[in-house]
Design a protein around this motif. Sequence first.
Motif, PDB file in Angstrom:
ATOM      1  N   LEU A 155       0.846  -1.188   0.000  1.00 37.00           N
ATOM      2  CA  LEU A 155       0.000   0.000   0.000  1.00 37.00           C
ATOM      3  C   LEU A 155       0.885   1.241   0.000  1.00 37.00           C
ATOM      4  CD1 LEU A 155      -2.521  -1.214   2.709  1.00 37.00           C
ATOM      5  CD2 LEU A 155      -2.943  -1.056   0.253  1.00 37.00           C
ATOM      6  N   PRO A 156       0.355   2.378  -0.448  1.00 37.78           N
ATOM      7  CA  PRO A 156       1.162   3.609  -0.450  1.00 37.78           C
ATOM      8  C   PRO A 156       1.598   3.976   0.975  1.00 37.78           C
ATOM      9  CG  PRO A 156      -0.836   3.911  -1.728  1.00 37.78           C
ATOM     10  CD  PRO A 156      -0.959   2.595  -1.043  1.00 37.78           C
ATOM     11  N   PRO A 157       2.889   4.189   1.188  1.00 34.87           N
ATOM     12  CA  PRO A 157       3.381   4.452   2.544  1.00 34.87           C
ATOM     13  C   PRO A 157       3.028   5.831   3.088  1.00 34.87           C
ATOM     14  CG  PRO A 157       5.185   4.509   0.977  1.00 34.87           C
ATOM     15  CD  PRO A 157       3.967   4.089   0.225  1.00 34.87           C
ATOM     16  N   GLU A 158       2.779   6.778   2.205  1.00 30.04           N
ATOM     17  CA  GLU A 158       2.447   8.143   2.641  1.00 30.04           C
ATOM     18  C   GLU A 158       0.945   8.274   2.826  1.00 30.04           C
ATOM     19  OE1 GLU A 158       4.796  10.334   3.366  1.00 30.04           O
ATOM     20  OE2 GLU A 158       6.299   8.854   2.775  1.00 30.04           O
ATOM     21  N   LYS A 159       0.522   8.702   4.023  1.00 33.49           N
ATOM     22  CA  LYS A 159      -0.912   8.825   4.296  1.00 33.49           C
ATOM     23  C   LYS A 159      -1.565   9.981   3.536  1.00 33.49           C
ATOM     24  CE  LYS A 159      -2.095   5.557   7.160  1.00 33.49           C
ATOM     25  NZ  LYS A 159      -3.315   4.804   7.130  1.00 33.49           N
ATOM     26  N   ASN A 160      -0.762  10.874   2.933  1.00 30.31           N
ATOM     27  CA  ASN A 160      -1.354  11.953   2.139  1.00 30.31           C
ATOM     28  C   ASN A 160      -1.503  11.552   0.668  1.00 30.31           C
ATOM     29  OD1 ASN A 160       1.317  12.040   1.411  1.00 30.31           O
ATOM     30  ND2 ASN A 160       1.611  14.207   1.866  1.00 30.31           N
ATOM     31  N   ASP A 161      -1.216  10.310   0.339  1.00 31.39           N
ATOM     32  CA  ASP A 161      -1.397   9.788  -1.010  1.00 31.39           C
ATOM     33  C   ASP A 161      -2.902   9.754  -1.317  1.00 31.39           C
ATOM     34  OD1 ASP A 161      -1.831   7.588  -3.072  1.00 31.39           O
ATOM     35  OD2 ASP A 161       0.361   7.665  -3.008  1.00 31.39           O
TER      36      ASP A 161
END
Length: 88
Positions: free
Chosen positions: A42-48
Amino acid sequence: MEEPGIPSSYHTFLRLIRRLQEEDPSAPLKMLKQRIIYLLDLPPEKNDPYWDEQEFSYLRSSRTRRQLFDDRFNLAMYKIRKEEGKSR
């Protein structure tokens, strides 16, 4: 290429958390979440933008992927802590 997905229930989170806790029993929750995100690709950045998209849960409610991930992770942690409390 298929988009990575959040497990459909907290049971998958239970298995992943237990496996990760066996490897490192003192790992903090934040580290467990990061490792699960990595394992599930999953995308590691929560602002993705991925995290803000709507998804239907098995209860047929539409929620963001961030909410689904956090809810299922938290429910799994609750179950694990509850089981640990009974075994003591």
